[in-house]
Design an enzyme around this catalytic site. Structure first.
Site, short mmCIF file in Angstrom:
data_model
loop_
_atom_site.label_atom_id
_atom_site.label_comp_id
_atom_site.label_asym_id
_atom_site.label_seq_id
_atom_site.Cartn_x
_atom_site.Cartn_y
_atom_site.Cartn_z
N LYS A 35 -8.44 54.91 -31.78
CA LYS A 35 -7.27 53.79 -31.32
C LYS A 35 -6.20 54.01 -31.83
O LYS A 35 -5.18 54.00 -31.23
CB LYS A 35 -7.66 53.00 -33.45
CG LYS A 35 -8.21 52.02 -32.76
CD LYS A 35 -7.61 51.45 -34.48
CE LYS A 35 -9.07 49.68 -34.49
NZ LYS A 35 -8.53 49.11 -35.61
N PHE A 247 -2.47 21.86 -39.60
CA PHE A 247 -4.32 21.99 -39.89
C PHE A 247 -5.23 20.99 -39.53
O PHE A 247 -6.12 19.96 -40.81
CB PHE A 247 -4.21 23.03 -41.03
CG PHE A 247 -4.89 24.51 -40.27
CD1 PHE A 247 -2.68 24.78 -39.89
CD2 PHE A 247 -5.61 25.24 -40.40
CE1 PHE A 247 -2.79 26.08 -39.86
CE2 PHE A 247 -4.99 26.10 -39.94
CZ PHE A 247 -3.85 26.99 -39.33
N LEU A 248 -4.67 19.53 -39.24
CA LEU A 248 -5.10 18.32 -38.80
C LEU A 248 -5.90 17.66 -37.90
O LEU A 248 -6.58 17.16 -37.43
CB LEU A 248 -4.51 17.27 -39.90
CG LEU A 248 -4.12 17.06 -41.06
CD1 LEU A 248 -4.05 15.91 -41.42
CD2 LEU A 248 -5.22 16.82 -42.06
N ALA A 250 -8.70 17.65 -35.46
CA ALA A 250 -10.62 18.00 -35.04
C ALA A 250 -10.83 18.70 -34.33
O ALA A 250 -10.56 18.81 -33.43
CB ALA A 250 -10.82 16.37 -35.48
N CYS A 258 -11.27 35.12 -40.89
CA CYS A 258 -10.21 35.00 -42.39
C CYS A 258 -10.88 33.82 -43.00
O CYS A 258 -11.25 33.96 -44.44
CB CYS A 258 -8.90 35.16 -41.99
SG CYS A 258 -8.25 36.05 -40.94
N LYS A 261 -15.03 34.18 -43.35
CA LYS A 261 -14.89 35.60 -45.11
C LYS A 261 -13.90 35.26 -46.55
O LYS A 261 -14.61 34.98 -47.94
CB LYS A 261 -14.47 35.97 -44.59
CG LYS A 261 -13.97 37.99 -45.67
CD LYS A 261 -13.35 38.98 -44.31
CE LYS A 261 -12.53 38.97 -44.28
NZ LYS A 261 -10.91 38.84 -45.52
C1 UGA Z 1 -5.61 32.23 -40.80
C2 UGA Z 1 -4.44 31.52 -41.35
O1 UGA Z 1 -3.61 30.60 -41.03
C3 UGA Z 1 -3.32 32.99 -42.03
O2 UGA Z 1 -2.43 32.11 -42.70
C4 UGA Z 1 -3.89 33.78 -42.79
O3 UGA Z 1 -2.98 35.35 -42.61
C5 UGA Z 1 -5.23 34.52 -42.20
O4 UGA Z 1 -5.64 33.27 -41.75
C6 UGA Z 1 -6.17 35.96 -43.03
O5 UGA Z 1 -5.58 35.73 -43.81
O6 UGA Z 1 -5.44 36.99 -42.48
P1 UGA Z 1 -6.40 32.81 -38.25
O7 UGA Z 1 -7.56 32.38 -38.70
O8 UGA Z 1 -5.43 33.74 -37.49
O9 UGA Z 1 -5.34 32.57 -39.34
O10 UGA Z 1 -5.73 32.02 -37.47
P2 UGA Z 1 -5.84 29.75 -38.11
O11 UGA Z 1 -4.66 29.55 -36.82
O12 UGA Z 1 -5.63 30.15 -39.07
O13 UGA Z 1 -6.88 29.13 -37.20
C7 UGA Z 1 -8.47 29.55 -38.07
C8 UGA Z 1 -9.26 28.60 -37.51
O14 UGA Z 1 -9.16 27.41 -37.29
C9 UGA Z 1 -9.76 28.49 -36.07
O15 UGA Z 1 -10.88 28.65 -35.31
C10 UGA Z 1 -8.76 27.16 -35.06
O16 UGA Z 1 -8.90 27.11 -33.47
C11 UGA Z 1 -9.22 26.52 -36.42
N1 UGA Z 1 -8.31 25.14 -36.71
C12 UGA Z 1 -7.17 25.39 -37.31
C13 UGA Z 1 -8.91 23.46 -36.47
O17 UGA Z 1 -9.89 24.19 -36.12
N2 UGA Z 1 -8.43 23.12 -36.47
C14 UGA Z 1 -6.76 22.72 -36.78
O18 UGA Z 1 -6.18 22.07 -37.54
C15 UGA Z 1 -6.59 24.40 -37.65
#
Ligand code: UGA
Length: 444
Positions: A35, A247-248, A250, A258, A261
């Protein structure tokens, strides 16, 4: 300020690069020499929009360097950031072995007062353990600070420069002043709290966001039964400031490194204290089941899936990343495979990573474009909402090459009006099915 960042994953690399862009001297450390070699050649081990350009700019300015030797980083640094992984153990608990090793290594190399700032997501009480490990291995003065990370993959650089808030868990005034100074250029919204609360804020935030997603997915499932439209429901709910619209959306549920886990880890953290986190357990269960709804929808439309060809658009767990950890696409493809379907899969960026996740067989075909995946298919399933797929022109252009124009939209990216301009039978999540108005010539 001189900063050493230990761990060049999403959190470490992006934080390090952004701090260097703010004018700090940053040295990123990773024990994985390959890396470091990549980074020294300006090659980025992860796909993250904007990151490569920022690395180049700051390396050229002399603000950013990479090394596999922790001693080089620690000796010069005022602040040492721990950003190594905390992958799940089989129990769901976070594996802290990398953190413990890094704490020992930092202690061994300390030469003057240092601030050790933890950005890795760690269970409540871990920063106290880090403190104890360092104390046992050095006589130098130091402080441990918890500054959890809230960046999202795919928009990590933007999120780092535009945080909603910075949480600083700290017990020493000297360390507090330095860490506030470091973050001041990013935002005014800096909350100083005790270390245990800072650790808990991170888990509670991710658990709450995961809860919002599972909640709206269950509402979507009910909408399908009662004839309502979850997009309209979410819009109506989101306008209430107490709820908020984020985050609403569907879909097929959350994936990534993240939410899956951290929800499991929080259930386990509670369980260790004899507390059953019933709500979060349900959130996880709903999420695990949601991805399989796609298979049911395909069966309802096509009958048996045996011998049918299904195009898959999107393999990454979300757009703008090549990360496929816990991507719902894995289980969906495995299930389709088990049902005897032939799969033609395509993702703009995550294809290579995905190939290593799944056992290859003659029924899984990797395609070079979205269009190629649909050729001769009986249905197309959109699993990741990449911008490239939200293109009505693309959708119209692929329908005549399909054996049946069926589109299963796992992320609700198209509207009723869009679909009316096509010849597709359109099946989405929590919304009534629709049929386009344009006649299509179906390939035999
Ligand atoms: C998430 C958190 O949003 C971050 O704030 C946090 O820092 C990060 O985890 C972490 O703990 O490191 P991330 O996993 O990168 O970030 O991505 P998100 O955008 O949160 O999406 C997570 C999942 O939820 C994705 O599979 C996405 O498709 C899904 N999702 C998100 C939905 O199904 N619906 C939504 O309305 C939003």
């Amino acid at each position: 300020m001189n900063i050493a960042v230990i761990g060049t994953g999403y959190v470490g690399l992006v934080s390090g690069v952004c701090f260097s862009d703010l004018g700090n001297k940053v040295i990123c450390v990773d024990k994985d020499q390959s890396k470091i070699d990549m980074l020294n050649n300006m090659d980025v081990p992860i796909y993250e929009p904007g990151l490569k350009e920022l690395i180049k700019k700051n390396v050229e300015k002399g603000n950013l360097t990479f090394t596999s030797e922790i001693s080089k980083g620690v000796t010069e640094a005022d602040v040492i950031i721990i950003a190594v992984g905390t992958p799940p153990l089989p129990s769901g608990e976070a594996n802290l072995s990398f953190i413990e090793q890094v704490a020992k290594d930092i202690a061994t190399e300390m030469n003057t007062y240092k601030i050790v700032m933890t950005k890795s997501t760690v269970p409540v009480g871990t920063n106290e353990q880090i403190q104890q490990i360092i104390s046992r291995n050095t006589d130098q003065p130091f402080d441990v600070v918890s500054v959890p990370e809230f960046l999202r993959e795919g928009s990590a650089v933007h999120d780092t420069f535009n945080p909603d808030r910075i949480i600083i868990g700290v017990e020493s005034k000297q360390a507090e002043d330095v860490i506030i100074e470091l973050h001041k250029p990013l935002t005014e919204k800096i909350i100083v709290t005790d270390i245990r609360s800072a650790e808990m804020i991170k888990y509670a935030s991710n658990a709450f966001l995961a809860t919002k997603i599972s909640f709206i997915n269950e509402i979507a499932n009910i909408c399908e039964k009662v004839g309502a439209d979850v997009t309209k429901v979410a819009n109506g709910m989101g306008l209430d400031k107490r709820i908020g619209s984020a985050f609403l959306n569907a879909g097929i549920g959350y994936g990534g490194s993240c939410f899956p886990k951290d929800t499991q880890a929080l259930i386990q953290i509670a369980g260790n204290e004899d507390y059953e986190f019933k709500l979060l357990k349900s959130v996880v269960q709903v999420n695990n089941e949601q991805r399989y709804n796609i298979i049911e929808k395909l069966k309802q439309s096509l009958g048996s899936l045996s011998g049918q060809t299904i195009a898959i658009w999107g393999l990454a767990f979300k757009p703008d990343t090549d990360d496929v950890r816990d991507a719902p696409a894995k289980e969906i493809i495995e299930e389709l495979n088990k049902a005897g379907a032939h799969i033609k899969a395509y993702d703009p960026i995550a294809m290579e990573n995905f190939k290593s996740l799944i056992e290859a067989n003659e029924n899984i075909e990797w395609c070079v474009s979205a269009k190629e995946a649909t050729e001769g298919s009986h249905a197309v399933c959109l699993l990741t909402d990449w911008k490239e797929f939200k293109d009505l022109k693309l959708l119209k252009s692929v329908q005549n090459g399909m054996k049946q124009p069926i589109f299963v939209d796992g992320r609700n990216v198209f509207t009723k009006e869009d679909i009316q301009e096509t010849g597709f039978e359109y099946i989405s999540i929590g919304r009534p099915s629709m049929k386009g108005r344009i006649p299509v010539t179906v390939t035999q």
